[in-house]
Design a protein around this motif. Structure first.
Motif, PDB file in Angstrom:
ATOM      1  N   LEU A  73      -8.110  11.404 -14.385  1.00 17.39           N
ATOM      2  CA  LEU A  73      -6.634  12.379 -14.306  1.00 17.39           C
ATOM      3  C   LEU A  73      -6.343  13.708 -12.446  1.00 17.39           C
ATOM      4  N   CYS A  74      -5.632  13.427 -11.676  1.00 12.93           N
ATOM      5  CA  CYS A  74      -5.068  14.094 -11.361  1.00 12.93           C
ATOM      6  C   CYS A  74      -4.325  15.308 -10.770  1.00 12.93           C
ATOM      7  N   VAL A  75      -4.183  16.484 -10.525  1.00 10.30           N
ATOM      8  CA  VAL A  75      -3.497  16.967 -10.564  1.00 10.30           C
ATOM      9  C   VAL A  75      -3.055  17.573  -9.551  1.00 10.30           C
ATOM     10  N   ALA A  76      -2.138  17.829  -8.620  1.00 10.44           N
ATOM     11  CA  ALA A  76      -2.550  18.438  -6.889  1.00 10.44           C
ATOM     12  C   ALA A  76      -0.768  18.833  -6.790  1.00 10.44           C
ATOM     13  N   ALA A  77      -0.741  20.164  -5.761  1.00 10.99           N
ATOM     14  CA  ALA A  77      -0.142  20.973  -5.379  1.00 10.99           C
ATOM     15  C   ALA A  77       1.047  19.380  -4.851  1.00 10.99           C
ATOM     16  N   LEU A  78       1.677  19.552  -4.178  1.00  5.77           N
ATOM     17  CA  LEU A  78       2.629  18.309  -2.912  1.00  5.77           C
ATOM     18  C   LEU A  78       2.529  18.793  -2.282  1.00  5.77           C
ATOM     19  N   ARG A  79       2.092  18.026  -1.008  1.00  2.00           N
ATOM     20  CA  ARG A  79       1.726  18.468   0.245  1.00  2.00           C
ATOM     21  C   ARG A  79       1.960  16.893   1.028  1.00  2.00           C
ATOM     22  N   PRO A  80       2.496  17.222   2.460  1.00  2.98           N
ATOM     23  CA  PRO A  80       2.747  16.103   3.205  1.00  2.98           C
ATOM     24  C   PRO A  80       1.423  15.571   3.716  1.00  2.98           C
ATOM     25  N   THR A  81       0.481  16.097   3.437  1.00  8.44           N
ATOM     26  CA  THR A  81      -1.189  15.406   3.968  1.00  8.44           C
ATOM     27  C   THR A  81      -1.782  15.995   3.484  1.00  8.44           C
ATOM     28  N   GLY A  82      -2.643  15.595   3.259  1.00 11.83           N
ATOM     29  CA  GLY A  82      -4.354  16.204   2.502  1.00 11.83           C
ATOM     30  C   GLY A  82      -3.983  15.315   1.367  1.00 11.83           C
ATOM     31  N   GLY A  83      -5.310  14.928   0.728  1.00 12.39           N
ATOM     32  CA  GLY A  83      -5.302  13.941  -0.305  1.00 12.39           C
ATOM     33  C   GLY A  83      -5.226  12.378  -0.294  1.00 12.39           C
ATOM     34  N   CYS A  84      -4.514  12.455  -1.636  1.00 13.25           N
ATOM     35  CA  CYS A  84      -4.314  10.241  -1.647  1.00 13.25           C
ATOM     36  C   CYS A  84      -2.796  10.789   0.180  1.00 13.25           C
ATOM     37  N   MET A  85      -2.051  11.860   0.088  1.00 11.09           N
ATOM     38  CA  MET A  85      -1.525  11.485   1.378  1.00 11.09           C
ATOM     39  C   MET A  85      -1.646  10.832   2.455  1.00 11.09           C
ATOM     40  N   ASP A  86      -2.954  11.007   2.782  1.00 10.35           N
ATOM     41  CA  ASP A  86      -3.645  10.512   4.541  1.00 10.35           C
ATOM     42  C   ASP A  86      -4.438   8.900   3.749  1.00 10.35           C
ATOM     43  N   ARG A  87      -3.994   8.846   2.932  1.00  5.86           N
ATOM     44  CA  ARG A  87      -4.679   7.072   2.315  1.00  5.86           C
ATOM     45  C   ARG A  87      -3.842   6.429   2.870  1.00  5.86           C
ATOM     46  N   GLU A  88      -3.387   4.872   2.684  1.00  2.00           N
ATOM     47  CA  GLU A  88      -2.801   3.922   3.435  1.00  2.00           C
ATOM     48  C   GLU A  88      -1.476   4.861   4.025  1.00  2.00           C
ATOM     49  N   ARG A  89      -1.829   5.403   5.450  1.00  2.00           N
ATOM     50  CA  ARG A  89      -0.846   6.302   6.302  1.00  2.00           C
ATOM     51  C   ARG A  89      -0.324   5.115   7.230  1.00  2.00           C
ATOM     52  N   GLY A  90      -0.531   4.091   7.162  1.00  2.00           N
ATOM     53  CA  GLY A  90       0.115   3.269   7.711  1.00  2.00           C
ATOM     54  C   GLY A  90       1.157   2.180   7.142  1.00  2.00           C
ATOM     55  N   SER A  91       1.533   2.964   5.706  1.00  2.00           N
ATOM     56  CA  SER A  91       2.141   2.089   5.458  1.00  2.00           C
ATOM     57  C   SER A  91       3.480   3.002   4.323  1.00  2.00           C
ATOM     58  N   PRO A  92       4.364   2.877   4.752  1.00  4.89           N
ATOM     59  CA  PRO A  92       5.390   3.141   4.690  1.00  4.89           C
ATOM     60  C   PRO A  92       5.926   3.446   3.231  1.00  4.89           C
ATOM     61  N   LEU A  93       5.796   2.284   2.251  1.00  6.09           N
ATOM     62  CA  LEU A  93       5.751   1.732   0.839  1.00  6.09           C
ATOM     63  C   LEU A  93       4.678   1.680   0.282  1.00  6.09           C
ATOM     64  N   LEU A  94       4.363   2.278  -1.452  1.00  5.66           N
ATOM     65  CA  LEU A  94       3.030   1.717  -1.835  1.00  5.66           C
ATOM     66  C   LEU A  94       3.317   1.812  -3.245  1.00  5.66           C
ATOM     67  N   ARG A  95       1.727   0.517  -4.353  1.00  5.34           N
ATOM     68  CA  ARG A  95       1.926   0.788  -5.157  1.00  5.34           C
ATOM     69  C   ARG A  95       0.955   1.292  -5.670  1.00  5.34           C
ATOM     70  N   ALA A  96       0.946   1.918  -7.162  1.00  4.02           N
ATOM     71  CA  ALA A  96      -0.111   2.527  -7.192  1.00  4.02           C
ATOM     72  C   ALA A  96      -0.760   1.733  -8.767  1.00  4.02           C
ATOM     73  N   ASP A  97      -1.968   2.276  -8.945  1.00  5.69           N
ATOM     74  CA  ASP A  97      -2.272   1.479 -10.315  1.00  5.69           C
ATOM     75  C   ASP A  97      -2.362   2.315 -10.921  1.00  5.69           C
ATOM     76  N   PHE A  98      -1.933   3.326 -11.218  1.00  5.70           N
ATOM     77  CA  PHE A  98      -1.877   5.117 -11.919  1.00  5.70           C
ATOM     78  C   PHE A  98      -0.440   5.649 -11.815  1.00  5.70           C
ATOM     79  N   HIS A  99      -0.367   6.218 -12.959  1.00  5.82           N
ATOM     80  CA  HIS A  99       0.882   6.945 -13.050  1.00  5.82           C
ATOM     81  C   HIS A  99       1.440   8.028 -12.745  1.00  5.82           C
ATOM     82  N   VAL A 100       2.129   8.433 -11.437  1.00  6.00           N
ATOM     83  CA  VAL A 100       2.837   8.846 -10.941  1.00  6.00           C
ATOM     84  C   VAL A 100       3.852   9.583 -11.221  1.00  6.00           C
ATOM     85  N   VAL A 101       3.501  11.534 -11.669  1.00  3.87           N
ATOM     86  CA  VAL A 101       4.636  12.151 -12.172  1.00  3.87           C
ATOM     87  C   VAL A 101       5.029  13.728 -10.847  1.00  3.87           C
ATOM     88  N   LEU A 102       5.847  13.608 -10.524  1.00  5.78           N
ATOM     89  CA  LEU A 102       6.126  14.685  -9.905  1.00  5.78           C
ATOM     90  C   LEU A 102       7.626  15.557 -10.007  1.00  5.78           C
TER      91      LEU A 102
END
Length: 286
Positions: free
Chosen positions: A23-52
């Motif tokens: 579980l991870c609960v975080a503020a939505l930010r354009p950079t930092g955390g998960c947003m800095d992973r796979e920076r070169g990919s415009p599309l993502l596929r996560a193996d977990f649920h994402v609730v925004l």
């Protein structure tokens, strides 16, 4: 471009601070955390649920080719494996969790689902989220002690309460999570794992240890669809992803989905969608 990995970035469930916590609960930010992973990919596929949950700003985001609009009071639930754009620059909160974290309490893949809450529902959802955020910060960042040994259990219950409260409000789209029918759940979960290699209801029934009639009845009761319709819908979803998001040749798309003959795949796709794979690709390029 010859492979989905060149277009779609894969996000694994890796907690930034607590290894093994699903579980991870975080503020939505354009950079930092998960947003800095796979920076070169415009599309993502996560193996977990994402609730925004959006609290400020607005913007659009596509998930499996479907557009979703973020605005204050909106919530988007992206399920594991769904291909999605990066969230737009908005204010809000992201709640990410794995199926394992809720010990099987989460619904099978469905959706994605969108909501826009009225004042009363939004107040309730935010209240649940506030309690979850507080306990999450205490568990992840607070001092470790014997009194916190049940902290993960508390987070699990708080997250489940939040999701139940969200699902008490009808979503903007028509998709619904699968009801907790044990045979139907087992069938749909197996389809999600094996749709590339198993294409018939009889094979699924044999592996699951049920008669084809039992699986058909359970599927109809839980989803309103025959087993063949469930299997075909999953194949079509993956076909659309590969055709829209990659430059794989049509024959390679069919091969990835278990069709040894490209002509058979083209006939299957055209019968289900009313257009050829090439026509679909030309009109749905990302």
């Amino acid at each position: 471009m010859s492979d989905t990995r060149q277009t779609i970035g894969r996000l694994d469930a890796v907690h930034p601070e607590r290894a093994g916590l699903g579980l991870c609960v975080a503020a939505l930010r354009p950079t930092g955390g998960c947003m800095d992973r796979e920076r070169g990919s415009p599309l993502l596929r996560a193996d977990f649920h994402v609730v925004l949950l959006c609290s400020g700003g607005s913007g659009d985001q596509r998930v499996d080719l479907a557009p979703h609009h973020h605005r204050p009071g909106s919530l988007l639930w992206i399920r594991p494996g769904q291909v999605h754009e990066r969230p737009p620059v908005i204010e809000g909160t992201a709640v990410c969790f794995t199926d394992d974290f809720l010990s099987g309490e989460t619904p099978p893949p469905a959706g994605p689902s969108s909501w826009h809450f009225g004042p009363a529902d939004l107040g309730d959802v935010r209240s649940h989220l506030t309690v979850l955020q507080g306990e999450y910060r205490r568990y992840v960042s607070g001092p470790t002690s014997s009194r916190l040994t049940t902290g993960e259990q508390m987070l699990r219950h708080l997250l489940l309460a939040l999701l139940i409260r969200v699902e008490q409000v009808p979503p903007l789209d028509e998709t619904r999570p699968l009801p907790p029918h044990p045979v139907a759940r087992a069938f749909v979960e197996m389809v999600e794992r094996c749709f590339r290699s198993i294409h018939t209801a009889e094979e699924y029934a044999a592996v699951l240890g049920y008669s084809p009639r039992t699986v058909a009845r359970a599927s109809a009761e839980a989803t309103g669809l025959t087993p063949k319709q469930v299997i075909d819908a999953r194949l079509i979803l993956e076909s659309r992803r590969l055709l829209a998001y990659t430059d794989l040749p049509v024959c390679a798309v069919g091969h990835r989905l278990g069709f040894e003959d490209a002509a058979n795949f083209c006939r299957f796709f055209a019968r289900a969608t009313g257009m050829s794979p090439g026509t679909f690709r030309a009109s749905h390029r990302w």
